[in-house]
Motif scaffolding. Structure first.
Motif, PDB file in Angstrom:
ATOM      1  N   GLU A  62       0.824  -1.208   0.000  1.00 58.01           N
ATOM      2  CA  GLU A  62       0.000   0.000   0.000  1.00 58.01           C
ATOM      3  C   GLU A  62       0.862   1.264   0.000  1.00 58.01           C
ATOM      4  N   GLU A  63       1.958   1.269   0.756  1.00 56.21           N
ATOM      5  CA  GLU A  63       2.848   2.435   0.771  1.00 56.21           C
ATOM      6  C   GLU A  63       3.463   2.677  -0.604  1.00 56.21           C
ATOM      7  N   LYS A  64       3.877   1.611  -1.271  1.00 55.50           N
ATOM      8  CA  LYS A  64       4.586   1.755  -2.553  1.00 55.50           C
ATOM      9  C   LYS A  64       3.652   2.051  -3.716  1.00 55.50           C
ATOM     10  N   THR A  65       2.387   1.573  -3.642  1.00 56.94           N
ATOM     11  CA  THR A  65       1.470   1.756  -4.769  1.00 56.94           C
ATOM     12  C   THR A  65       0.359   2.758  -4.491  1.00 56.94           C
ATOM     13  N   GLY A  66       0.070   3.020  -3.208  1.00 54.88           N
ATOM     14  CA  GLY A  66      -1.062   3.870  -2.873  1.00 54.88           C
ATOM     15  C   GLY A  66      -2.383   3.143  -3.074  1.00 54.88           C
ATOM     16  N   PHE A  67      -2.346   1.834  -3.196  1.00 51.20           N
ATOM     17  CA  PHE A  67      -3.514   1.009  -3.508  1.00 51.20           C
ATOM     18  C   PHE A  67      -3.633  -0.097  -2.467  1.00 51.20           C
ATOM     19  N   GLU A  68      -4.819  -0.261  -1.880  1.00 53.11           N
ATOM     20  CA  GLU A  68      -5.035  -1.339  -0.918  1.00 53.11           C
ATOM     21  C   GLU A  68      -5.422  -2.605  -1.673  1.00 53.11           C
ATOM     22  N   LEU A  69      -4.659  -3.657  -1.477  1.00 56.61           N
ATOM     23  CA  LEU A  69      -4.887  -4.918  -2.168  1.00 56.61           C
ATOM     24  C   LEU A  69      -6.179  -5.559  -1.680  1.00 56.61           C
ATOM     25  N   PRO A  70      -7.153  -5.787  -2.580  1.00 57.10           N
ATOM     26  CA  PRO A  70      -8.415  -6.397  -2.151  1.00 57.10           C
ATOM     27  C   PRO A  70      -8.199  -7.794  -1.558  1.00 57.10           C
ATOM     28  N   GLN A  71      -8.955  -8.120  -0.537  1.00 61.99           N
ATOM     29  CA  GLN A  71      -8.846  -9.410   0.145  1.00 61.99           C
ATOM     30  C   GLN A  71      -8.998 -10.575  -0.835  1.00 61.99           C
ATOM     31  N   GLU A  72      -9.943 -10.450  -1.774  1.00 58.92           N
ATOM     32  CA  GLU A  72     -10.208 -11.560  -2.695  1.00 58.92           C
ATOM     33  C   GLU A  72      -9.070 -11.801  -3.699  1.00 58.92           C
ATOM     34  N   HIS A  73      -8.118 -10.894  -3.795  1.00 54.95           N
ATOM     35  CA  HIS A  73      -6.977 -11.069  -4.700  1.00 54.95           C
ATOM     36  C   HIS A  73      -5.793 -11.754  -4.017  1.00 54.95           C
ATOM     37  N   ARG A  74      -5.838 -11.883  -2.707  1.00 53.79           N
ATOM     38  CA  ARG A  74      -4.706 -12.422  -1.949  1.00 53.79           C
ATOM     39  C   ARG A  74      -4.678 -13.945  -2.018  1.00 53.79           C
ATOM     40  N   LEU A  75      -3.563 -14.479  -2.483  1.00 48.35           N
ATOM     41  CA  LEU A  75      -3.334 -15.922  -2.528  1.00 48.35           C
ATOM     42  C   LEU A  75      -2.174 -16.232  -1.594  1.00 48.35           C
ATOM     43  N   PHE A  76      -2.262 -15.793  -0.376  1.00 48.67           N
ATOM     44  CA  PHE A  76      -1.109 -15.820   0.508  1.00 48.67           C
ATOM     45  C   PHE A  76      -0.730 -17.214   0.979  1.00 48.67           C
ATOM     46  N   SER A 107      -5.579   3.016 -10.866  1.00 49.79           N
ATOM     47  CA  SER A 107      -4.820   4.246 -10.669  1.00 49.79           C
ATOM     48  C   SER A 107      -3.956   4.084  -9.419  1.00 49.79           C
ATOM     49  N   PHE A 108      -2.652   4.288  -9.568  1.00 45.67           N
ATOM     50  CA  PHE A 108      -1.723   4.160  -8.460  1.00 45.67           C
ATOM     51  C   PHE A 108      -1.169   5.526  -8.123  1.00 45.67           C
ATOM     52  N   ASN A 109      -1.060   5.809  -6.833  1.00 43.83           N
ATOM     53  CA  ASN A 109      -0.588   7.113  -6.399  1.00 43.83           C
ATOM     54  C   ASN A 109       0.237   6.943  -5.123  1.00 43.83           C
ATOM     55  N   SER A 110       1.547   7.108  -5.228  1.00 38.25           N
ATOM     56  CA  SER A 110       2.408   6.972  -4.067  1.00 38.25           C
ATOM     57  C   SER A 110       3.559   7.961  -4.164  1.00 38.25           C
ATOM     58  N   THR A 111       3.959   8.492  -3.016  1.00 39.03           N
ATOM     59  CA  THR A 111       5.115   9.383  -2.989  1.00 39.03           C
ATOM     60  C   THR A 111       6.411   8.596  -2.815  1.00 39.03           C
ATOM     61  N   GLU A 112       6.314   7.294  -2.516  1.00 39.29           N
ATOM     62  CA  GLU A 112       7.508   6.481  -2.280  1.00 39.29           C
ATOM     63  C   GLU A 112       8.126   5.928  -3.554  1.00 39.29           C
ATOM     64  N   THR A 113       7.370   5.907  -4.619  1.00 39.36           N
ATOM     65  CA  THR A 113       7.890   5.352  -5.869  1.00 39.36           C
ATOM     66  C   THR A 113       7.738   6.362  -6.989  1.00 39.36           C
ATOM     67  N   GLU A 114       8.611   6.219  -7.951  1.00 43.63           N
ATOM     68  CA  GLU A 114       8.591   7.123  -9.097  1.00 43.63           C
ATOM     69  C   GLU A 114       7.506   6.724 -10.092  1.00 43.63           C
ATOM     70  N   ALA A 115       7.267   5.409 -10.196  1.00 42.08           N
ATOM     71  CA  ALA A 115       6.277   4.911 -11.148  1.00 42.08           C
ATOM     72  C   ALA A 115       5.806   3.526 -10.721  1.00 42.08           C
ATOM     73  N   THR A 116       4.609   3.177 -11.148  1.00 46.01           N
ATOM     74  CA  THR A 116       4.042   1.850 -10.946  1.00 46.01           C
ATOM     75  C   THR A 116       3.528   1.406 -12.301  1.00 46.01           C
ATOM     76  N   ARG A 117       3.913   0.182 -12.714  1.00 47.37           N
ATOM     77  CA  ARG A 117       3.592  -0.222 -14.078  1.00 47.37           C
ATOM     78  C   ARG A 117       3.426  -1.737 -14.165  1.00 47.37           C
ATOM     79  N   TRP A 118       2.522  -2.166 -15.022  1.00 46.95           N
ATOM     80  CA  TRP A 118       2.342  -3.590 -15.310  1.00 46.95           C
ATOM     81  C   TRP A 118       3.326  -4.002 -16.397  1.00 46.95           C
ATOM     82  N   PHE A 119       3.989  -5.140 -16.202  1.00 46.83           N
ATOM     83  CA  PHE A 119       4.908  -5.693 -17.193  1.00 46.83           C
ATOM     84  C   PHE A 119       4.436  -7.082 -17.591  1.00 46.83           C
TER      85      PHE A 119
END
Length: 156
Positions: A62-76, A107-119
């Motif tokens: 969350e700090e790096k992306t500014g996005f809270e990972l939804p519970q249903e996406h977690r395969l921990f 949409s990702f918004n964080s002050t800790e990273t310069e960019a967030t991108r899908w590869f």
């Protein structure tokens, strides 16, 4: 011994699997005091004392992306553990199962990273590509590491 946790967040666009990477802002100093170059990497970071790996992974994501990972996406229950004499790291898997196209981009918004991108997982990074992407993952490392993650996320 330093402990760290990261999240490999995967999605499928058409038939192309992709992974989310973040570009660290500026030059950073590692634990040894050496300056590190800016590189694309999985979102995550160092554990606080007495903090569980999973809690670190979610907090740093969350700090790096500014996005809270939804519970249903977690395969921990699926994780990759890398240990060395100086470093222990866990990489947790997350998967967005909904179909993606360009109209429902996050949409990702964080002050800790310069960019967030899908590869794309199969991106072949050359030195020219790496320079253009400011230190994108090396070809061998990205393909091997991310192929392992993708195959584990496909398991039942």
């Amino acid at each position: 011994m330093e402990r760290a946790a990261r999240i490999a967040y995967l999605r499928l666009v058409g038939r192309v699997p992709q992974v989310l990477l973040v570009l660290q802002s500026g030059l950073t100093r590692g634990p040894s005091g050496k300056t590190k170059a800016r590189i694309w990497k999985l979102p995550g970071g160092t554990c606080r004392p007495d903090e569980a790996y999973e809690a670190t992974a979610l907090r740093k994501f969350e700090e790096k992306t500014g996005f809270e990972l939804p519970q249903e996406h977690r395969l921990f229950q699926h994780s990759i553990v890398r240990n060395s004499a100086k470093y222990n790291e866990r990489v947790y898997l997350a998967l967005d199962r909904k179909p993606w196209d360009t109209t429902n981009e996050l949409s990702f918004n964080s002050t800790e990273t310069e960019a967030t991108r899908w590869f794309p997982l199969e991106t072949r990074f050359t030195s020219t590509t790496a320079e253009r992407n400011r230190g994108a993952p090396s070809a061998a490392a990205s393909r091997t590491y991310l192929r392992t993650i993708h195959s584990r996320s496909s398991e039942p």
